[in-house]
Design a protein around this motif. Structure first.
Motif, PDB file in Angstrom:
ATOM      1  N   UNK A  79       3.201  -2.727  -5.171  1.00 24.30           N
ATOM      2  CA  UNK A  79       1.972  -3.020  -5.905  1.00 24.30           C
ATOM      3  C   UNK A  79       1.090  -1.780  -6.005  1.00 24.30           C
ATOM      4  N   UNK A  80       1.022  -0.993  -4.914  1.00 21.54           N
ATOM      5  CA  UNK A  80       0.233   0.243  -4.941  1.00 21.54           C
ATOM      6  C   UNK A  80       0.796   1.223  -5.965  1.00 21.54           C
ATOM      7  N   UNK A  81       2.117   1.316  -6.033  1.00 21.34           N
ATOM      8  CA  UNK A  81       2.750   2.187  -7.018  1.00 21.34           C
ATOM      9  C   UNK A  81       2.473   1.684  -8.428  1.00 21.34           C
ATOM     10  N   UNK A  82       2.523   0.377  -8.608  1.00 16.42           N
ATOM     11  CA  UNK A  82       2.242  -0.218  -9.915  1.00 16.42           C
ATOM     12  C   UNK A  82       0.829   0.108 -10.373  1.00 16.42           C
ATOM     13  N   UNK A  83      -0.124  -0.022  -9.467  1.00 16.25           N
ATOM     14  CA  UNK A  83      -1.517   0.262  -9.818  1.00 16.25           C
ATOM     15  C   UNK A  83      -1.724   1.735 -10.127  1.00 16.25           C
ATOM     16  N   UNK A  84      -0.969   2.596  -9.446  1.00 15.01           N
ATOM     17  CA  UNK A  84      -1.141   4.039  -9.648  1.00 15.01           C
ATOM     18  C   UNK A  84      -0.650   4.486 -11.023  1.00 15.01           C
ATOM     19  N   UNK A  85       0.385   3.828 -11.546  1.00 18.63           N
ATOM     20  CA  UNK A  85       0.927   4.249 -12.840  1.00 18.63           C
ATOM     21  C   UNK A  85       0.386   3.419 -13.989  1.00 18.63           C
ATOM     22  N   UNK A  86      -0.413   2.394 -13.671  1.00 23.04           N
ATOM     23  CA  UNK A  86      -0.949   1.518 -14.712  1.00 23.04           C
ATOM     24  C   UNK A  86      -2.393   1.875 -14.989  1.00 23.04           C
ATOM     25  N   UNK A  87      -2.866   1.462 -16.140  1.00 22.64           N
ATOM     26  CA  UNK A  87      -4.260   1.708 -16.506  1.00 22.64           C
ATOM     27  C   UNK A  87      -5.056   0.434 -16.491  1.00 22.64           C
ATOM     28  N   UNK A  88      -6.219   0.469 -15.852  1.00 21.36           N
ATOM     29  CA  UNK A  88      -7.106  -0.695 -15.855  1.00 21.36           C
ATOM     30  C   UNK A  88      -6.421  -1.919 -15.280  1.00 21.36           C
ATOM     31  N   UNK A  89      -6.465  -3.030 -16.037  1.00 19.36           N
ATOM     32  CA  UNK A  89      -5.887  -4.281 -15.564  1.00 19.36           C
ATOM     33  C   UNK A  89      -4.454  -4.494 -15.992  1.00 19.36           C
ATOM     34  N   UNK A  90      -3.866  -3.550 -16.702  1.00 20.10           N
ATOM     35  CA  UNK A  90      -2.494  -3.700 -17.187  1.00 20.10           C
ATOM     36  C   UNK A  90      -1.537  -3.141 -16.141  1.00 20.10           C
TER      37      UNK A  90
END
Length: 696
Positions: A79-90
């Motif tokens: 999830x941390x990796x997902x948030x790092x490569x994603x923008x905003x709420x996407x």
């Protein structure tokens, strides 16, 4: 056999299974032996491995990688990796997982795009700027289905991971975590042993060490908790001792800028180590005085003496952080919820097959044998139930359908994310109760913790076009589009639509409000007529981040079902061309969440089409609703949806609770059980915040 730690079960677990990653000639279950070609005082390691205390996304590397279970929403490092490569709420990884785009078979690697090509990592030993720690490439490696990840499968996973790195050539430094070592899977030392074996097998395929002057590739294992980092460091050192071509860094890498934390258990462990040190003969007078002060707080003399004796005993043994484990109870007053419990419940030939992944226990798959006809009777009585059934039968659902080993998971203060198929989606799981803790005065489980669903289906399309927009979030709100010719006008639905529109506008959304059919006299300024063609035009040709419908809904297993308009029913057929799905759909209408099992005649429902198109969150009702309860739910849902630090699942949970508390003393079954009718498809921990406007 590897210092006596490899048993017969390890050998049996090495049997290859369909879909597993390739295995080299070396048997991963065999004991580790010294590599004769790599011995000698001047040998060069083929691979460097280090353990770093910090946050995975803050470590510079050529590629960042985590493990991924099939169909399980990202948690922890993923999830941390997902948030790092994603923008905003996407969230890129979460969305692709939901759409079935991730190949989660054992050892299969899926790469994800990063927002922009960042500069290269900072040199070894350099602190680096925030830009220097940016992620160049992100990937997840398949772990198969949760509940079946063994040590031998972990060996093959690590062999595939390093094999990919060695084969690519340009990836010289990999940042990852000790995959499979979290509670709910392998023990930490099992995962560490599997890593060494898997890496050793991958190095076998190289055939020769790196060329003269060439630096060996490096794998950095990142652990956010200090005590676990110490344990991983020690475990890798132990298991790599007889594998000279794998060089494990002598010390844990501690870099203040990398974001490591100290959990409660870590804090307790290191505090205990300090107390132990104060009992040694060489302790300073100041230390001895400090120990007397600490022990002086224990009023019971016998207990105080026992504590001192215990600390002295530990000092004699010479314990280290890696050899110490401290357990604490979870505090009920914690400000944040624990990670979600991911549970899969699918139909089997004999009944129901369950699997679970939680941060607190290792739970394999379980099958509950239940007579299908008997179970269907229970499901039918809990779908649009009478007042008596709504009060009496939820406990039976939990006891009859849920494995006893799984029931305690429902007693935790953690969101529950259910993976269902078309057969199990018809079950009103929102009626689940915490069997082990339920009391007569307690509120239903779904009003205390978020319970959401993910539909596992081949119907879902993979050809989804994502659109990135800039500007404010946009919402389409539709209220009471039916007419009195079809049924009585819904004054409550019109009130709800206007109230929702006002709430969304107050939070900065650009709202298009469609209320009542053509010819409605009581239309407010700014409203337009709600027609089937107009709504369809809006959904197919424009992008709305939120779509809210309140009005009449109809459901039939064999006929067209959907939202009722003055000139007909908007069905799933009309939405087959939906290519720009909303982020959130709230269908506050009767039967708006019903999904038929495969045995029924396949007439696609509106909920099916929204889920197929790729909405991130879908909230609907499984049976009839009354205007009053619908308005209560909508008001509470949007009030919490835009609250700081509130997830979509928590907003649904809060809305269920308020609807439950407002049911009053009515004997109307639709009013009494309206809270349980609301079903949420999506990640319960995902947030829908105002900041998503530029990326949705």
């Amino acid at each position: 056999m590897d210092n006596g730690e490899t048993g017969i079960t390890d050998v049996l677990g090495a049997k290859p299974a369909a879909g597993n990653a390739r295995r080299s000639a070396r048997d991963p279950a065999a004991p580790l032996a010294e590599d004769k070609d790599a011995t000698g005082p001047d040998r060069t390691p083929w691979l460097k491995v280090s353990v770093l205390w910090g946050n995975l996304t803050g470590v510079p590397a050529d590629v960042h990688m985590t493990g991924h279970y099939a169909g399980v929403a990202p948690t922890s490092a993923e999830k941390a990796l997902d948030e790092a490569i994603s923008g905003g709420g996407r969230h890129i990884v979460a969305e692709r997982n939901r759409r079935g785009w991730i190949d989660a078979r054992l050892g299969r690697i899926t790469y994800f795009p990063t927002p922009s090509p960042p500069p290269r990592p900072a040199p070894d030993g350099a602190e680096g700027s925030a830009e220097g720690c940016a992620i160049h490439a992100a990937a997840v490696i398949g772990m198969g289905r949760m509940g079946g990840f063994t040590e031998q499968r972990a060996v093959r996973l690590y062999e595939s991971l390093l094999g990919e790195v060695l084969g690519a050539g340009h990836m010289r430094k990999v940042a990852t975590v000790l995959i499979g070592s979290k509670p709910g899977s392998l023990k930490l030392r099992q995962a560490a042993r599997a890593l060494v074996r898997g890496f050793d097998a991958a190095l076998d395929s190289m055939g020769a060490p790196p060329g003269a002057g060439a630096a060996p590739p490096e794998v950095v294992l990142v652990e956010v908790d200090r005590l676990r980092a110490e344990k991983i460091q020690q475990a890798l050192t132990d298991f790599a001792e007889k594998v000279p071509r794998i060089e494990v860094a002598e010390h844990l890498v501690v870099t203040p800028a990398r974001g490591g934390t100290v959990m409660r258990t870590s804090a307790a462990a290191f505090a205990l180590l300090e107390l132990v040190a104060l009992t040694r003969p060489d302790a300073t007078e100041e230390g001895a005085a400090a120990l007397r002060t600490v022990l002086g707080g224990i009023e019971d003399e016998r207990l105080r003496t026992g504590v001192r004796a215990g600390l002295t005993s530990l000092a004699v043994k010479g314990i280290s952080p890696a050899g110490l484990s401290v357990y604490t109870l979870r505090m009920k007053e914690s400000e944040s919820r624990p990670p979600p419990v991911n549970i899969s419940v699918l139909r089997s030939d004999k009944g129901l097959r369950w699997a679970a992944l939680a941060d607190r226990a290792a739970i394999p798959e379980r099958e509950v044998r239940v007579d299908q006809d008997l179970f269907l009777q229970l499901v039918n009585r809990l779908t649009e139930p009478s007042v008596d059934d709504a009060e009496d039968l939820p406990g039976l659902l939990s006891c009859l359908a849920v494995p006893s080993e799984f029931q305690w998971l429902l007693a935790q203060d953690a969101p529950v994310n259910l993976e269902v198929d078309r057969d199990t989606a018809i079950v009103p799981w929102e009626f689940l109760s915490a069997v082990q803790q339920e009391t007569e005065s307690s509120t239903p489980l779904a009003t205390r913790i978020p319970i959401s669903r993910n539909l596992r289906t081949e119907h879902s399309s993979v050809n989804i076009t994502e659109e990135h927009t800039v500007g404010p979030l946009r919402a389409l709100v539709i209220g009471d589009p039916g007419s009195s010719a079809r049924s009585a006008a819904l004054g409550g639905a019109r009130e709800e639509a206007r109230q929702v529109g006002s709430t969304l506008a107050a939070h900065g959304l650009k709202v298009r409000l469609m209320v009542g059919p053509p010819g409605t006299k009581e239309r407010v300024k700014g409203e337009e007529a709600a027609t089937r063609l107009g709504v369809l035009q809006a959904l197919l040709t424009q992008r709305y981040h939120i779509v809210h419908y309140c009005g009449h809904g109809t459901f039939s297993p064999s006929e067209a079902s959907g939202w009722i308009f003055d000139d007909g029913v908007l069905t799933g057929q009309e939405l087959e061309q939906l290519s720009r799905p909303p982020r959130l759909v709230v269908a506050n209408a009767c039967y708006s969440a019903r999904v038929e099992p495969p045995s029924a005649k396949q007439v696609l429902k509106l909920a099916d089409e929204f889920l197929r198109a790729g909405v991130v969150h879908y909230v609907g009702a499984a049976w009839q609703l009354r205007d009053a309860q619908s308005l209560v739910f909508a008001d509470a849902f949007y009030e919490h949806l835009f609250s700081e630090n509130t997830s979509v699942g928590e907003a649904v949970c809060a809305a269920r609770l308020r609807t439950y508390n407002k049911r009053g003393r009515t004997e109307d079954p639709h009013s009494w059980s309206a809270w349980a009718a609301y079903q949420h498809y999506g990640d319960p921990t995902d947030h829908f915040l105002r900041g998503t406007a530029t990326t949705a």
